[in-house]
Design an enzyme around this catalytic site. Structure first.
Site, short mmCIF file in Angstrom:
data_model
loop_
_atom_site.label_atom_id
_atom_site.label_comp_id
_atom_site.label_asym_id
_atom_site.label_seq_id
_atom_site.Cartn_x
_atom_site.Cartn_y
_atom_site.Cartn_z
N GLU A 153 4.57 -3.77 12.19
CA GLU A 153 3.55 -2.74 11.92
C GLU A 153 2.41 -3.44 11.22
OE1 GLU A 153 3.59 0.21 12.97
OE2 GLU A 153 5.69 0.65 13.38
N ASN B 204 0.80 -1.24 0.00
CA ASN B 204 0.00 0.00 0.00
C ASN B 204 0.83 1.28 0.00
OD1 ASN B 204 0.69 -0.58 2.64
ND2 ASN B 204 -1.16 0.29 3.49
N GLU C 233 8.11 2.69 14.46
CA GLU C 233 8.97 3.20 13.40
C GLU C 233 9.06 4.72 13.53
OE1 GLU C 233 7.26 0.99 9.78
OE2 GLU C 233 9.39 0.44 9.83
N CYS D 19 -3.33 1.32 6.82
CA CYS D 19 -3.48 0.75 8.16
C CYS D 19 -4.06 1.79 9.11
CB CYS D 19 -2.13 0.27 8.66
SG CYS D 19 -0.87 1.55 8.54
P1 NAD Z 1 0.56 -9.03 3.79
O1 NAD Z 1 0.67 -9.33 5.24
O2 NAD Z 1 -0.23 -9.92 2.95
O3 NAD Z 1 2.01 -8.96 3.12
C1 NAD Z 1 3.01 -8.12 3.63
C2 NAD Z 1 4.36 -8.65 3.18
O4 NAD Z 1 4.61 -9.91 3.79
C3 NAD Z 1 4.48 -8.86 1.68
O5 NAD Z 1 5.77 -8.45 1.26
C4 NAD Z 1 4.31 -10.37 1.55
O6 NAD Z 1 4.92 -10.91 0.39
C5 NAD Z 1 5.02 -10.84 2.81
N1 NAD Z 1 4.64 -12.20 3.27
C6 NAD Z 1 3.53 -12.90 2.99
N2 NAD Z 1 3.54 -14.08 3.65
C7 NAD Z 1 4.71 -14.12 4.36
C8 NAD Z 1 5.28 -15.06 5.27
N3 NAD Z 1 4.69 -16.22 5.57
N4 NAD Z 1 6.47 -14.75 5.84
C9 NAD Z 1 7.07 -13.58 5.60
N5 NAD Z 1 6.57 -12.64 4.73
C10 NAD Z 1 5.40 -12.91 4.13
O7 NAD Z 1 0.03 -7.51 3.74
P2 NAD Z 1 -0.35 -6.66 2.47
O8 NAD Z 1 -1.63 -7.22 1.92
O9 NAD Z 1 0.83 -6.51 1.57
O10 NAD Z 1 -0.62 -5.22 3.13
C11 NAD Z 1 -1.82 -4.90 3.74
C12 NAD Z 1 -1.73 -5.05 5.25
O11 NAD Z 1 -0.62 -4.33 5.77
C13 NAD Z 1 -2.93 -4.49 5.98
O12 NAD Z 1 -3.35 -5.37 7.00
C14 NAD Z 1 -2.41 -3.21 6.60
O13 NAD Z 1 -3.13 -2.77 7.73
C15 NAD Z 1 -1.00 -3.54 6.89
N6 NAD Z 1 -0.17 -2.34 6.97
C16 NAD Z 1 0.25 -1.89 8.20
C17 NAD Z 1 0.99 -0.72 8.31
C18 NAD Z 1 1.45 -0.20 9.64
O14 NAD Z 1 2.35 0.63 9.66
N7 NAD Z 1 0.87 -0.62 10.75
C19 NAD Z 1 1.33 -0.02 7.17
C20 NAD Z 1 0.91 -0.49 5.93
C21 NAD Z 1 0.15 -1.66 5.85
#
Ligand code: NAD
Length: 486
Positions: A253, A156, A466, A287
């Site tokens: 995060e 995102n 962060e 998020c």
């Molecule tokens: P996601 O959890 O599906 O993926 C995040 C990352 O993790 C990607 O690079 C993905 O390839 C990797 N990944 C997937 N499976 C993994 C595993 N088993 N081990 C290690 N890495 C793995 O999230 P998304 O769909 O890319 O992003 C959306 C989510 O991120 C939402 O829930 C959002 O709230 C959260 N988010 C949080 C923040 C924050 O600062 N709190 C900021 C941005 C997004």
């Protein structure tokens, strides 16, 4: 006609060089049209191992962690300038690959440059303590770099998330192996090119496009000292579990289901206008999205009317149009998920007051109307589940205590807002809501363009912070030195 995709490398960046394609190819899609715009070679397991070895060597025997902090800072400053000089290049990649309205994408590039500028001057202001222990003992602490860190980012905010992780880690003297989301790796690959050109030694920064397997490999790997992950709570749980085997330092995060609490005495027009950005910014794929609007009962009609009027000012359309303020969702499958949440909310009895469908004038791509539900009670799935799309709910409350209880009725605790002209009331509520960040009568300070304040969540929204000096605490270890003076 859209401009051509600006040039960018499409293979893993390991030990200071873009490598030949070896892993599985990932088709990169423009979410505004669902056309394939590039093919990126994911890292193979062997390339991931090479990246870890390179990072280890750079940390254990290389110049970077041993360089005077001022010199590291100068290189970070050069990176900030180089990002700024390539604003349009980065913004086009973010816009075409991530569906971000171009004006917002430019602001995110500026935000990424600012993070490097901030950390360029931060590390020489982050030092240990002298601790009085006994007359014959001198006791002091040193801040030393954590080591080799793995960093995993979501789709995102691809460039900003990478900058938030790389800049403090580099300032601290760490080596990094970063895995961007397989959906949006392009701006991170351009960042690798910029970082290399600015004089960061080979092996200090490695970028591994790829999916869950590469992420899992990094989280488990014994040669990695710490991991910083941004993404969903579900995957964050898996990362924490995988990192436990080797007792890595972990920063997470994660998701949010953030409440915006509006009291009847607030400036309702201003609150509704702010809710527009807070709920629908980045098409709600944030998020920090304030998707639960808790409104004091007597103000519900006025607030709802003002918010419905406000969403008419949003302009959905091509992300490359300067006037667009609402881009598409990241993928067709994410569109389906968002739509399922909307249909379920209707089925559960929530009242749809705006949106709820694909905009009729945008038949292609993954566009979704800004959507508002009213009469949403806390027992509905929409009240608790992170939709991650342009969908918000309005729930009435009567008393301050009730508002606090309703805001806290969430597994998450990332962000929030309070609107009231009674500053005592606003502060009481801000203190009582279990959330890592909260804004009073306006947008939060720790927005995507602010770097000074800690950013992170309570409860299942994460671990650690962060930005600000907090990120330097994560990317360093503390060593206590005791000198016997007798
Ligand atoms: P996601 O959890 O599906 O993926 C995040 C990352 O993790 C990607 O690079 C993905 O390839 C990797 N990944 C997937 N499976 C993994 C595993 N088993 N081990 C290690 N890495 C793995 O999230 P998304 O769909 O890319 O992003 C959306 C989510 O991120 C939402 O829930 C959002 O709230 C959260 N988010 C949080 C923040 C924050 O600062 N709190 C900021 C941005 C997004």
């Amino acid at each position: 006609m859209r401009p051509a995709l600006p040039p960018v490398a499409t293979t893993p960046f390991v030990a200071g060089r873009f490598q030949p394609a070896a892993g599985e190819a990932e088709a990169i899609v423009d979410p505004a049209t669902n056309e394939v715009i590039a093919n990126v070679a994911g890292a193979s397991a062997a390339q991931a191992e090479q990246a870890i070895v390179a990072a280890r060597q750079a940390f254990d025997a290389g110049d970077w962690p041993r360089m005077p902090v001022f010199e590291r800072g100068q290189i970070l400053r050069r990176i900030a300038d180089a990002i700024t000089a390539r604003t349009e290049h980065f913004a086009l990649l973010e816009s075409i690959n991530g569906g971000k309205p171009i004006s917002g994408a430019r602001r995110e590039v500026a935000g990424a440059a600012r993070v490097f500028t901030y950390y360029a001057g931060a590390m020489d202001k982050f030092f240990g303590d002298t601790i009085p222990v006994a007359e014959n003992l001198l006791n002091f602490t040193l801040r030393e770099p954590l080591g080799v860190v793995a960093q995993i980012t979501p789709w995102n905010f691809p460039l900003l998330a990478a900058a938030w992780k790389l800049a403090p880690a580099l300032a601290a003297g760490c080596s990094c192996v970063l895995k961007p989301s397989p959906l949006t790796p392009l701006s991170t690959l351009l960042l690798a090119e910029v970082i290399e050109a600015c004089g960061v030694p080979p092996g200090v920064v490695n970028i591994l496009p790829g999916g869950a397997e590469i992420g899992q490999l990094l989280a488990e790997h014994p040669a990695i000292d710490g991991i910083s992950f941004t993404g969903s709570t579900t995957v964050g749980t898996a990362v924490m579990r995988a990192a436990a085997g080797t007792i890595k330092s972990v920063a997470l995060e994660l998701g949010g289901k953030n409440a915006c609490i509006v009291f009847a005495d607030a400036d309702i027009e201003k609150a509704a206008k702010s809710a527009l950005g807070a709920a629908f910014g980045n098409a709600g794929q944030s998020c920090s999205a304030r998707s639960r609007l808790l409104v004091q009962r007597s103000a519900v009609p006025a607030f709802t009317e003002a918010l419905v009027a406000q969403i008419k000012t949003l302009k959905a359309g091509s992300p490359l149009d300067d006037k667009t303020t609402l881009g598409p969702l990241i993928s067709a499958s994410h569109w389906e998920r968002v739509d399922q949440n909307v249909r379920r909310a209707e089925h559960d009895g929530a009242r749809l007051v705006a949106g709820g469908h694909r905009p009729s004038d945008l038949p292609d791509g993954n566009f979704y109307e800004p959507t508002i539900f009213a009469d949403v009670t806390p027992d509905l799935a929409l009240y608790s589940d992170e939709v991650f799309g342009p969908v918000c709910s309005i729930t009435p409350f009567d008393t301050e205590q009730q508002a606090i209880g309703m805001a806290n009725a969430s597994a998450y605790g990332l962000n929030g807002s309070v609107w009231s002209r009674d500053i005592g009331q606003a502060l009481r509520v801000a203190k009582a809501v279990r959330t890592g960040m909260i804004a009073i009568n306006g947008l939060p300070s720790a927005s995507s363009t602010s770097v000074f304040a800690p950013f992170g969540g309570y409860k299942r929204s994460g671990v650690g912070r962060e930005l600000g000096m907090s990120a330097l605490a994560f990317y360093t270890e503390t060593k206590t030195v005791t000198v016997d003076l007798s």
